[in-house]
Design a protein around this motif. Structure first.
Motif, short mmCIF file in Angstrom:
data_model
loop_
_atom_site.label_atom_id
_atom_site.label_comp_id
_atom_site.label_asym_id
_atom_site.label_seq_id
_atom_site.Cartn_x
_atom_site.Cartn_y
_atom_site.Cartn_z
N LEU A 1 0.83 -1.20 0.00
CA LEU A 1 0.00 0.00 0.00
C LEU A 1 0.87 1.25 0.00
N ALA A 2 1.95 1.24 0.76
CA ALA A 2 2.85 2.39 0.81
C ALA A 2 3.47 2.66 -0.56
N GLU A 3 3.76 1.60 -1.30
CA GLU A 3 4.35 1.78 -2.63
C GLU A 3 3.42 2.53 -3.57
N GLU A 4 2.11 2.41 -3.38
CA GLU A 4 1.15 3.15 -4.20
C GLU A 4 1.26 4.65 -3.96
N TYR A 5 1.86 5.03 -2.85
CA TYR A 5 2.03 6.44 -2.51
C TYR A 5 3.51 6.84 -2.60
N ASP A 6 4.24 6.11 -3.45
CA ASP A 6 5.65 6.42 -3.74
C ASP A 6 6.56 6.32 -2.53
N LEU A 7 6.20 5.44 -1.59
CA LEU A 7 7.03 5.21 -0.40
C LEU A 7 7.60 3.82 -0.47
N GLU A 8 8.93 3.71 -0.60
CA GLU A 8 9.57 2.42 -0.75
C GLU A 8 10.26 2.00 0.54
N LEU A 9 10.22 0.70 0.82
CA LEU A 9 10.77 0.18 2.06
C LEU A 9 12.30 0.20 2.05
N VAL A 10 12.88 0.72 3.11
CA VAL A 10 14.33 0.74 3.30
C VAL A 10 14.75 -0.26 4.36
N LEU A 11 13.97 -0.35 5.44
CA LEU A 11 14.33 -1.23 6.55
C LEU A 11 13.09 -1.67 7.30
N MET A 12 13.09 -2.92 7.74
CA MET A 12 12.06 -3.42 8.64
C MET A 12 12.69 -4.48 9.53
N LYS A 13 12.63 -4.28 10.83
CA LYS A 13 13.20 -5.24 11.77
C LYS A 13 12.32 -5.34 13.00
N ASN A 14 12.14 -6.55 13.49
CA ASN A 14 11.52 -6.73 14.79
C ASN A 14 12.41 -6.09 15.85
N PHE A 15 11.82 -5.63 16.95
CA PHE A 15 12.60 -4.94 17.99
C PHE A 15 13.79 -5.77 18.47
N HIS A 16 13.61 -7.07 18.64
CA HIS A 16 14.72 -7.88 19.12
C HIS A 16 15.88 -7.87 18.14
N GLU A 17 15.56 -8.03 16.86
CA GLU A 17 16.59 -7.98 15.84
C GLU A 17 17.22 -6.60 15.76
N PHE A 18 16.39 -5.57 15.87
CA PHE A 18 16.88 -4.19 15.80
C PHE A 18 17.87 -3.92 16.93
N VAL A 19 17.50 -4.28 18.15
CA VAL A 19 18.38 -4.04 19.30
C VAL A 19 19.67 -4.83 19.15
N HIS A 20 19.56 -6.09 18.75
CA HIS A 20 20.75 -6.94 18.59
C HIS A 20 21.72 -6.34 17.58
N ASP A 21 21.20 -5.81 16.47
CA ASP A 21 22.07 -5.27 15.42
C ASP A 21 22.71 -3.96 15.83
N TYR A 22 21.94 -3.05 16.44
CA TYR A 22 22.44 -1.70 16.66
C TYR A 22 23.17 -1.53 17.97
N VAL A 23 22.94 -2.38 18.95
CA VAL A 23 23.65 -2.23 20.22
C VAL A 23 25.11 -2.64 20.06
N GLN A 24 25.43 -3.34 18.97
CA GLN A 24 26.82 -3.72 18.71
C GLN A 24 27.65 -2.55 18.19
#
Length: 319
Positions: free
Chosen positions: A224-247
């Motif tokens: 639906l976002a793509e219909e409004y010219d918004l393309e996905l850059v990142l999507m992560k569950n909070f656990h994955e997000f914290v694991h990746d960025y706390v490093q």
């Protein structure tokens, strides 16, 4: 580039994609969703301001810190008198009270737009009660972002919620800090992709939330976002997000200052196991507006805001 439909009229192709029952039902059903939306607004409006000591005594204080759930906007922006004097830099701000899932904001904010960034934290799923509201939300974001601009947000992770529901014996699951309850209409625990809007559940988060929310199938949100010219850059569950960025050192320091993950290096968390489990219910996402950034910046609007806000500065918009 897709031609956008009128905001108040779904095209036949959209009806085929999302199902003719995707929120464009009878007026009575729509009124029911308006009532649910009002319940959400009333819930957050009724929450009283808390002292720092009261906030620190919350049973989910570390989860709140992890979420960085910023509230009481005007008070926090103004700060106390000492904070105000210590400010080396200030920027103008405006407070606008409106249902951005039903109100067109592009004309109202024409002199302020386009914006470089839009942020919607723990709120986008409230637009998913009907297709019309979801489309208006994305239309507002797309219309006000410059090409190349960024939309960042957080919302419940539908995959986690549905999986937990199907693993539970009944229609309810949770732990000591949260509880999710689905209605009896979902007893079979099946959610057809043709009817992704209006899948409501009751969400209770200790000392924070107690109101209806809606499931957002993220793969359909992306389409639906793509219909409004918004393309996905990142999507992560909070656990994955914290694991990746706390490093990463540049983010570990922020984690240390916020407090939810201890010193950010040893991995010793101040979150309880139940708080950490509750954080797994959420995901973070980043979308980018398609198109090359404009070669020239917009002209400054002299009325774009103030550096100190009072009650009379709040702008109320109606549908």
């Amino acid at each position: 580039m897709n031609k956008r439909p009128r905001e108040d009229e779904p095209s036949s192709s959209q009806k085929r994609q999302f199902g003719a029952g995707g929120g464009y039902g009878e007026q009575e059903g729509y009124s029911e969703e308006r009532i649910s939306a009002q319940r959400v607004a009333d819930h957050y409006s009724a929450r009283s301001n808390q002292t720092l000591e009261e906030r620190e005594n919350s049973p989910i204080i570390h989860l709140k810190k992890l979420n960085n759930w910023i509230k009481d906007c005007m008070t926090r922006y103004n700060g106390d008198s000492d904070q105000q004097r210590r400010k080396k830099f200030s920027f103008p701000a405006r407070l606008i009270c409106a249902d951005c899932y039903e109100t067109r904001l592009d004309e109202y904010l024409r002199e302020d737009a386009p914006f470089d960034i839009c942020s919607c934290q723990f709120a986008m799923h409230y637009s998913w009660s009907t297709e019309a509201r979801a489309r208006q939300a994305l239309a507002n974001i797309s219309a006000l972002l410059r090409p190349g601009g960024t939309f960042i947000g957080t919302m419940p992770d539908a995959n986690v919620i549905i999986k937990r529901l199907r693993e539970s014996e009944g229609m309810e699951f949770g732990n000591s800090v949260y509880c999710i309850t689905f209605g009896e209409e979902y007893t079979e625990k099946k959610f057809p992709a043709s009817r992704p809007f209006g899948i409501k559940y009751k969400f209770h988060l200790e000392d924070a939330v107690d109101c209806p929310e809606w499931v957002v199938p993220f793969h359909l949100f992306k389409l639906l976002a793509e219909e409004y010219d918004l393309e996905l850059v990142l999507m992560k569950n909070f656990h994955e997000f914290v694991h990746d960025y706390v490093q990463r050192p540049e983010f570990a320091d922020l984690m240390r200052r916020l407090g939810p993950l201890g010193d950010g290096r040893s991995g010793q968390s101040t979150l309880s196991q139940d708080e950490w489990e509750a954080s797994y219910l959420y995901l973070a996402f980043v979308l980018r507006k398609r198109g090359p950034p404009p070669s020239q910046r917009r002209a400054n609007n002299p009325n774009r805001g103030k550096t100190f806000l009072a009650e009379e500065d709040i702008e109320f918009l109606s549908i």
